[in-house]
Scaffold this motif. Structure first.
Motif, PDB file in Angstrom:
ATOM      1  N   ARG A 173      26.142  32.130  44.456  1.00 49.47           N
ATOM      2  CA  ARG A 173      25.715  33.421  45.269  1.00 49.47           C
ATOM      3  C   ARG A 173      26.355  33.500  46.616  1.00 49.47           C
ATOM      4  NH1 ARG A 173      22.147  36.648  42.843  1.00 49.47           N
ATOM      5  NH2 ARG A 173      20.862  35.645  40.808  1.00 49.47           N
ATOM      6  N   ARG A 174      26.375  32.589  47.136  1.00 50.71           N
ATOM      7  CA  ARG A 174      26.741  32.340  48.582  1.00 50.71           C
ATOM      8  C   ARG A 174      28.460  32.564  48.662  1.00 50.71           C
ATOM      9  NH1 ARG A 174      25.323  27.343  49.909  1.00 50.71           N
ATOM     10  NH2 ARG A 174      22.839  28.003  50.239  1.00 50.71           N
ATOM     11  N   ALA A 175      28.913  32.109  47.618  1.00 52.03           N
ATOM     12  CA  ALA A 175      30.501  31.951  47.820  1.00 52.03           C
ATOM     13  C   ALA A 175      31.011  33.373  47.064  1.00 52.03           C
ATOM     14  CB  ALA A 175      30.775  30.618  47.113  1.00 52.03           C
ATOM     15  N   TRP A 176      30.229  34.224  46.265  1.00 51.68           N
ATOM     16  CA  TRP A 176      30.792  35.147  45.521  1.00 51.68           C
ATOM     17  C   TRP A 176      31.268  36.252  46.429  1.00 51.68           C
ATOM     18  CZ3 TRP A 176      31.088  34.385  40.678  1.00 51.68           C
ATOM     19  CH2 TRP A 176      31.453  35.582  40.059  1.00 51.68           C
ATOM     20  N   PRO A 177      30.761  36.617  47.589  1.00 56.51           N
ATOM     21  CA  PRO A 177      31.600  37.731  48.472  1.00 56.51           C
ATOM     22  C   PRO A 177      33.234  37.210  48.618  1.00 56.51           C
ATOM     23  CG  PRO A 177      29.444  37.388  49.186  1.00 56.51           C
ATOM     24  CD  PRO A 177      29.600  35.983  48.132  1.00 56.51           C
ATOM     25  N   ASN A 178      33.421  36.133  48.662  1.00 56.80           N
ATOM     26  CA  ASN A 178      34.673  35.730  49.108  1.00 56.80           C
ATOM     27  C   ASN A 178      35.722  35.626  48.035  1.00 56.80           C
ATOM     28  OD1 ASN A 178      33.856  35.125  51.756  1.00 56.80           O
ATOM     29  ND2 ASN A 178      33.100  33.126  51.181  1.00 56.80           N
ATOM     30  N   ILE A 179      35.279  35.934  46.739  1.00 59.16           N
ATOM     31  CA  ILE A 179      36.043  36.134  45.702  1.00 59.16           C
ATOM     32  C   ILE A 179      36.657  37.242  45.517  1.00 59.16           C
ATOM     33  CG2 ILE A 179      36.192  36.446  42.991  1.00 59.16           C
ATOM     34  CD1 ILE A 179      33.849  34.414  42.945  1.00 59.16           C
ATOM     35  N   SER A 180      38.158  37.446  45.279  1.00 61.95           N
ATOM     36  CA  SER A 180      38.625  38.209  45.162  1.00 61.95           C
ATOM     37  C   SER A 180      39.840  38.393  43.853  1.00 61.95           C
ATOM     38  CB  SER A 180      39.595  38.873  46.540  1.00 61.95           C
ATOM     39  OG  SER A 180      40.397  37.856  46.864  1.00 61.95           O
ATOM     40  N   ILE A 181      40.114  39.507  43.305  1.00 61.10           N
ATOM     41  CA  ILE A 181      41.296  39.699  42.354  1.00 61.10           C
ATOM     42  C   ILE A 181      42.527  40.129  43.063  1.00 61.10           C
ATOM     43  CG2 ILE A 181      41.885  40.501  39.721  1.00 61.10           C
ATOM     44  CD1 ILE A 181      38.856  40.553  39.317  1.00 61.10           C
ATOM     45  N   GLN A 182      43.326  39.299  43.422  1.00 57.42           N
ATOM     46  CA  GLN A 182      44.508  39.925  44.195  1.00 57.42           C
ATOM     47  C   GLN A 182      45.483  40.487  43.312  1.00 57.42           C
ATOM     48  OE1 GLN A 182      45.789  36.855  46.869  1.00 57.42           O
ATOM     49  NE2 GLN A 182      43.874  36.728  47.938  1.00 57.42           N
ATOM     50  N   LYS A 183      45.647  40.237  41.984  1.00 57.65           N
ATOM     51  CA  LYS A 183      46.853  40.996  41.469  1.00 57.65           C
ATOM     52  C   LYS A 183      46.545  40.910  39.916  1.00 57.65           C
ATOM     53  CE  LYS A 183      51.987  40.880  40.784  1.00 57.65           C
ATOM     54  NZ  LYS A 183      53.022  39.982  40.874  1.00 57.65           N
ATOM     55  N   VAL A 184      46.869  42.119  39.205  1.00 55.34           N
ATOM     56  CA  VAL A 184      46.763  42.127  37.701  1.00 55.34           C
ATOM     57  C   VAL A 184      48.317  42.750  37.177  1.00 55.34           C
ATOM     58  CG1 VAL A 184      45.930  43.123  35.764  1.00 55.34           C
ATOM     59  CG2 VAL A 184      44.373  42.536  37.762  1.00 55.34           C
ATOM     60  N   GLN A 185      48.736  42.017  36.311  1.00 59.03           N
ATOM     61  CA  GLN A 185      50.186  42.378  35.820  1.00 59.03           C
ATOM     62  C   GLN A 185      50.161  42.403  34.213  1.00 59.03           C
ATOM     63  OE1 GLN A 185      53.887  40.863  37.631  1.00 59.03           O
ATOM     64  NE2 GLN A 185      54.311  39.961  36.103  1.00 59.03           N
ATOM     65  N   THR A 186      50.769  43.355  33.744  1.00 61.85           N
ATOM     66  CA  THR A 186      50.797  43.444  32.137  1.00 61.85           C
ATOM     67  C   THR A 186      52.333  43.280  31.883  1.00 61.85           C
ATOM     68  OG1 THR A 186      51.195  45.776  32.263  1.00 61.85           O
ATOM     69  CG2 THR A 186      48.875  44.988  32.083  1.00 61.85           C
ATOM     70  N   SER A 187      52.537  42.970  30.730  1.00 65.11           N
ATOM     71  CA  SER A 187      53.975  42.655  30.120  1.00 65.11           C
ATOM     72  C   SER A 187      54.764  43.836  29.725  1.00 65.11           C
ATOM     73  CB  SER A 187      53.890  41.587  28.837  1.00 65.11           C
ATOM     74  OG  SER A 187      53.272  42.166  27.884  1.00 65.11           O
ATOM     75  N   ALA A 188      53.993  45.024  29.629  1.00 61.40           N
ATOM     76  CA  ALA A 188      54.498  46.110  29.098  1.00 61.40           C
ATOM     77  C   ALA A 188      53.537  47.408  29.339  1.00 61.40           C
ATOM     78  CB  ALA A 188      55.025  46.176  27.658  1.00 61.40           C
ATOM     79  N   GLU A 189      54.307  48.677  29.640  1.00 62.28           N
ATOM     80  CA  GLU A 189      53.538  49.822  29.716  1.00 62.28           C
ATOM     81  C   GLU A 189      53.223  50.432  28.291  1.00 62.28           C
ATOM     82  OE1 GLU A 189      54.883  52.231  32.823  1.00 62.28           O
ATOM     83  OE2 GLU A 189      54.438  50.755  34.514  1.00 62.28           O
ATOM     84  N   HIS A 190      53.973  50.036  27.369  1.00 65.50           N
ATOM     85  CA  HIS A 190      53.778  50.551  26.185  1.00 65.50           C
ATOM     86  C   HIS A 190      53.954  49.717  25.101  1.00 65.50           C
ATOM     87  CE1 HIS A 190      55.250  52.867  22.396  1.00 65.50           C
ATOM     88  NE2 HIS A 190      54.658  53.826  22.896  1.00 65.50           N
ATOM     89  N   VAL A 191      53.144  49.739  24.144  1.00 64.60           N
ATOM     90  CA  VAL A 191      53.061  48.529  23.028  1.00 64.60           C
ATOM     91  C   VAL A 191      52.954  49.551  21.554  1.00 64.60           C
ATOM     92  CG1 VAL A 191      52.656  46.669  24.331  1.00 64.60           C
ATOM     93  CG2 VAL A 191      50.832  48.086  23.266  1.00 64.60           C
ATOM     94  N   THR A 192      53.314  48.948  20.598  1.00 59.07           N
ATOM     95  CA  THR A 192      52.919  49.513  19.062  1.00 59.07           C
ATOM     96  C   THR A 192      51.769  48.866  18.770  1.00 59.07           C
ATOM     97  OG1 THR A 192      54.744  47.999  18.273  1.00 59.07           O
ATOM     98  CG2 THR A 192      55.233  50.288  18.934  1.00 59.07           C
ATOM     99  N   VAL A 193      51.070  49.470  17.707  1.00 58.99           N
ATOM    100  CA  VAL A 193      50.076  48.763  17.037  1.00 58.99           C
ATOM    101  C   VAL A 193      50.283  47.321  16.470  1.00 58.99           C
ATOM    102  CG1 VAL A 193      48.276  48.727  15.178  1.00 58.99           C
ATOM    103  CG2 VAL A 193      48.846  50.979  16.555  1.00 58.99           C
ATOM    104  N   GLY A 194      49.642  46.199  16.847  1.00 57.82           N
ATOM    105  CA  GLY A 194      49.851  44.882  16.415  1.00 57.82           C
ATOM    106  C   GLY A 194      50.861  44.112  17.222  1.00 57.82           C
ATOM    107  N   GLU A 195      51.374  44.942  18.318  1.00 55.86           N
ATOM    108  CA  GLU A 195      52.288  44.122  19.189  1.00 55.86           C
ATOM    109  C   GLU A 195      51.602  43.430  20.368  1.00 55.86           C
ATOM    110  OE1 GLU A 195      55.836  45.109  22.291  1.00 55.86           O
ATOM    111  OE2 GLU A 195      55.239  46.586  20.888  1.00 55.86           O
ATOM    112  N   ALA A 196      51.810  42.254  20.725  1.00 55.56           N
ATOM    113  CA  ALA A 196      51.124  41.489  21.676  1.00 55.56           C
ATOM    114  C   ALA A 196      51.431  42.079  23.200  1.00 55.56           C
ATOM    115  CB  ALA A 196      51.421  39.883  21.688  1.00 55.56           C
TER     116      ALA A 196
END
Length: 857
Positions: free
Chosen positions: A741-764
């Motif tokens: 609880r004490r450390a929680w305010p210092n957590i941050s998600i700095q970046k999120v990245q996906t391998s593609a903006e379009h995929v077909t059904v079943g494609e990873a």
């Protein structure tokens, strides 16, 4: 009034041959054992009724010469021997569900707190559905061999007795319960004196005696404030269930919660798991913490709470915010200053435990505190779970509604309590005997098809005829009490038809349950009821809370309709609805009607009881019926529509028309569609489908097993692990959560990245996230990829989470996580990443309120 100088308890003088009757009478197993009931009834049938089906009182009323004669009756003594042998076998059997699956327990390790328990008509410790459910919970716990103990209150006057005046308006009376003639016994201490406990109420103490009720293998302990050291209002504190003002209520709940824990300590019982049935007992959590801190010097409040919350279960029953228990801070300050001082808290910290904002002001909410003090919270039906998640989302604002940490365990009923003796005999002949020991076995109920339609129908017809006879007798008594004319009293002999389609409506008369919906079109209703070839009749019963004036008005309206010439013979209202009236109704009606405003019915259990008595349900899709209904097993009014308060008039019109249409076009014709043998074959097909499909699930055997496997055992295992070895793991876990609880305010998600903006059904699709954990490590948290569909505003409303794996070498406190998604359907999908705390002993990370989401910007 004259105060006695002393009291003397007078007991019946039973011949030696009849001594076992007392043991049977003082264990409420007789209330769900037809043979035991028949034994007591055989002593004196009229006295059995006059004593309110109370064997303890009846034994004290029977003339001595009658007892002496019975002691010489070989036939009676043989029956007594059989019943005693059955009782002893039940009490000593090791072949219980719990012992077979989880081993033999040494002491009760589950304490079940409930403000009311409906166990039998003779014991007025209940008001309605909540209490009856609690009573059924104890009975199934006994049948299944659960190591459980019940904690409640003993009320001198109980809940009120209802009677109606000449205008049909509800009046209340409060007869005094004579404890000496009830199936309860005082608990004695090691010193041979009455066991008692005391609890501070501000500047004074309230004292309470302890009583025990034997419920089969399970004991229920009750607190009684009728103690000579209490003066004035405190002496009367436990007079009435749900009586008095807010001051009385908080005093009762302090005694119940804190006193309940102290009673367990005085009994040398320390159950590891506490189950709070509604929030009335929430103060019990604070007393557990106080004792824990006292026995473990150096442990802080936060540490103790973190440890003990892992073994607390809280069941919510209220789907409407207005029905929750809240208190003003003036009362909290007046009565509980001593408690926050002993807990090492400030006034504000204590207030924060139950703080709930109510518009421009705040109150202390018992449910809020119970939620914060528990590792497991559940609603009482699937729909109620959804409603509760919506209702309590304000406590978890960053969590999707579907993940608000409130699960559901759908209510049930104790089958042997509610099934008629006639139907039980039928089950004994055709079903596997295990229907009596565990009603949750699905294979047992599949054998319903073996029972001939003719036999089920004949049994049900007998029960309907008994219901009609009972209703006529009760109606005559009601009319005499109201001072009606002799002609009106005699006309009660002609009400109802033992062969007509009989529909029951019995429950608490809260306005949302809409008891008057049936009467919106009296002309149309009259045509249905007075059809010579296909008559229909309705039996109403139920109480309104003494302060619920609109509910009382609903009763008056129903009684007014019932007294109208066109309805007089086909609609009646039975006064003083209790467990005895309920037995006659659920065992005799053909259809159980329920038409609340969805979604305001948390569960409801009365309709479940007719399943086992060859009755059918016709209901709004609310509470339990929303998950039970299919066209094969009953009828649904509407399709689950929900309306706002401005649409209530429209709702009542639409749903009353739907009810009329269903009655006219489906339900009534099906009942009267008879073959040459006068059997309603298609109706019986529905009855059997209802029995086969619904019986295995909607019983308290299944419910208690679910509580055990889902909550009780995991809670027990956690608390055992945390408290062994001088709290080694417990201290580590509690301090870990404080550090997180004490450390929680210092957590941050700095970046999120996906391998593609379009995929077909079943494609990873590969998703990566870089998370700064500050002082924490990856094994302190779970990083999750959250994906789901979008709403009209482009926001993620609900979805599913996939754990991401830490990958690569960290850069200081910056860690890399990744996961892969495979979509199975097309459309625009939203993606986010979140961080939650993670620990072996953390039952549900969302309960901590700690969550970090990736910033969409």
């Amino acid at each position: 009034m004259i105060r006695p100088v002393t009291t003397v308890e007078v007991s019946p003088k039973l011949p030696p041959e009849l001594k076992p009757l007392l043991d049977l009478a003082y264990n409420l197993r007789w209330s769900w054992d037809h043979e035991s009931v028949e034994l007591f009834r055989r002593l004196d049938g009229e006295l059995w009724i006059r004593s309110n089906y109370n064997p303890v009182w009846m034994l004290g009323l029977i003339p001595q010469q009658t007892l002496d004669a019975v002691a010489r009756d070989t036939s009676f003594l043989n029956q007594l021997k059989r019943v005693v042998e059955g009782f002893n076998e039940y009490m000593t059997s090791a072949d219980t569900w719990y012992e077979r699956t989880h081993g033999k327990p040494e002491k009760p390790h589950i304490a079940y707190f409930s403000m009311e328990f409906g166990l039998t008509t003779a014991l007025q410790t209940y008001s309605g559905g909540l209490g009856v459910l609690a009573g059924d919970h104890l009975k199934s716990a006994s049948d299944l061999g659960l190591p459980l103990v019940g904690i409640g209150m003993l009320y001198q006057e109980g809940y009120f007795q209802q009677y109606l005046n000449q205008d049909g308006y509800q009046q209340e009376s409060y007869p005094i319960n004579d404890y000496a003639n009830l199936p309860i016994r005082p608990v004695m201490g090691a010193d041979g004196k009455r066991l008692e406990i005391s609890v501070p109420l501000g500047k004074v103490n309230v004292y309470a005696y302890v009583w025990k009720v034997a419920v089969g293998r399970v004991n229920l302990y009750l607190l009684d404030a009728n103690h000579p050291l209490n003066s004035g209002d405190l002496y009367n504190l436990t007079d009435r269930l749900y009586g008095g003002d807010r001051r009385t209520r908080i005093q009762q709940e302090i005694l119940f919660g804190i006193g309940g824990i102290r009673m367990l300590e005085a009994l040398n019982l320390r159950p590891q798991v506490i189950h709070m049935n509604e929030g009335h007992s929430a103060f019990s959590a604070l007393e557990r913490i106080r004792i824990f801190m006292k026995e473990n010097p150096g442990i802080t409040f936060d540490e103790a709470r973190n440890i003990l919350a892992t073994a607390s279960v809280y069941t919510i029953h209220t789907p409407v915010s207005a029905g929750l228990e809240r208190f003003g801070y003036d009362l909290i300050d007046e009565y509980l200053t001593w408690l926050w001082q002993e807990l090492g808290l400030t006034r504000d910290q204590f207030h924060d435990l139950g703080r709930e904002r109510m518009g421009t002001y705040t109150l202390f909410s018992m449910p809020v505190m119970a939620l914060k003090m528990s590792a497991a919270t559940n609603a009482v039906s699937k729909l109620h779970g959804d409603v509760s998640q919506q209702m309590w989302q304000w406590l978890f604002p960053e969590v999707p509604q579907s993940e608000v940490p409130i699960q559901h365990v759908t209510n049930g009923v104790h089958v042997k309590t509610w099934v008629s003796r006639d139907m039980a005999s039928l089950f004994d002949r055709y079903l596997d005997p295990s229907w009596r020991t565990n009603a949750a076995e699905e294979s047992v109920w599949n054998e319903v098809d073996r029972i001939p339609d003719t036999e089920i129908w004949r049994v049900h017809e007998r029960r309907r005829a008994r219901l009609v006879a009972f209703a006529r007798t009760r109606l005559k008594e009601q009319l005499v009490r109201r001072g009606m004319s002799q002609a009106e009293v005699e006309s009660a002999e002609e009400v109802l038809n033992p062969e007509a389609l009989t529909i029951g409506f019995a429950r608490r008369f809260a306005t949302y349950k809409r008891a008057t919906l049936l009467f919106r079109d009296p002309v149309r209703l009259e045509r249905m009821l007075n059809n010579f070839d296909r008559p229909v009749q309705f039996i109403f019963a139920g109480k309104a809370h003494p302060h619920d004036q609109p509910g009382k008005e609903f009763i008056r309206q129903v009684v007014k309709f019932a007294s109208a010439p066109e309805f007089r013979h086909s609609v009646i209202f039975l006064e003083n609805y209790d467990m005895n009236v309920a037995h006659y109704l659920v065992q005799g009606v053909d259809v159980w009607l329920n038409n609340p405003r969805r979604p305001q019915e948390a569960s409801g259990t009365s309709g479940m009881k007719v399943i086992y008595n060859a009755g059918l349900n016709c209901s709004i899709l609310d509470g339990w019926w929303a998950e039970a209904y299919s066209p094969e097993v009953g009828w649904a009014i509407g399709n689950g529509e929900e309306y706002n308060t401005e649409q209530e008039e429209l709702q009542d019109y639409i749903e009353s028309q739907a009810l009329y249409n269903m009655l006219e076009k489906d339900l009534i014709p099906l009942f009267y569609d008879r073959g040459r043998d006068n059997l309603p074959r298609e109706w019986m097909r529905k009855v059997k489908a209802s029995m086969k499909t619904l019986s295995p699930f909607f019983n308290t055997d299944r419910m208690v097993e679910e509580y055990t496997t889902k909550f009780y055992l995991p809670s027990r295992d956690r608390i055992q692990a945390l408290t062994k070895d001088s709290l080694k793991d417990g201290k580590q876990y509690a301090d870990w959560l404080i550090d997180v609880r004490r450390a929680w305010p210092n957590i941050s998600i700095q970046k999120v990245q996906t391998s593609a903006e379009h995929v077909t059904v079943g494609e990873a699709l590969k998703v990566e996230a870089w998370v700064n954990l500050g002082a924490l490590k990856p094994n302190d948290v779970v990083v999750q990829l959250y994906s789901g569909s979008l709403d009209s505003k482009g926001m993620l409303q609900s979805g599913s989470a996939v754990d991401m794996e830490a990958n690569g070498k960290p850069q200081g406190s910056l860690y890399h996580f990744e996961a892969t998604l495979n979509y199975t359907q097309t459309g625009e999908q939203g993606i986010s990443v979140r961080v939650l705390p993670k620990h072996t002993y953390l039952a549900d990370p969302i309960l901590t309120g700690l969550i970090h989401w990736a910033d969409s910007e």
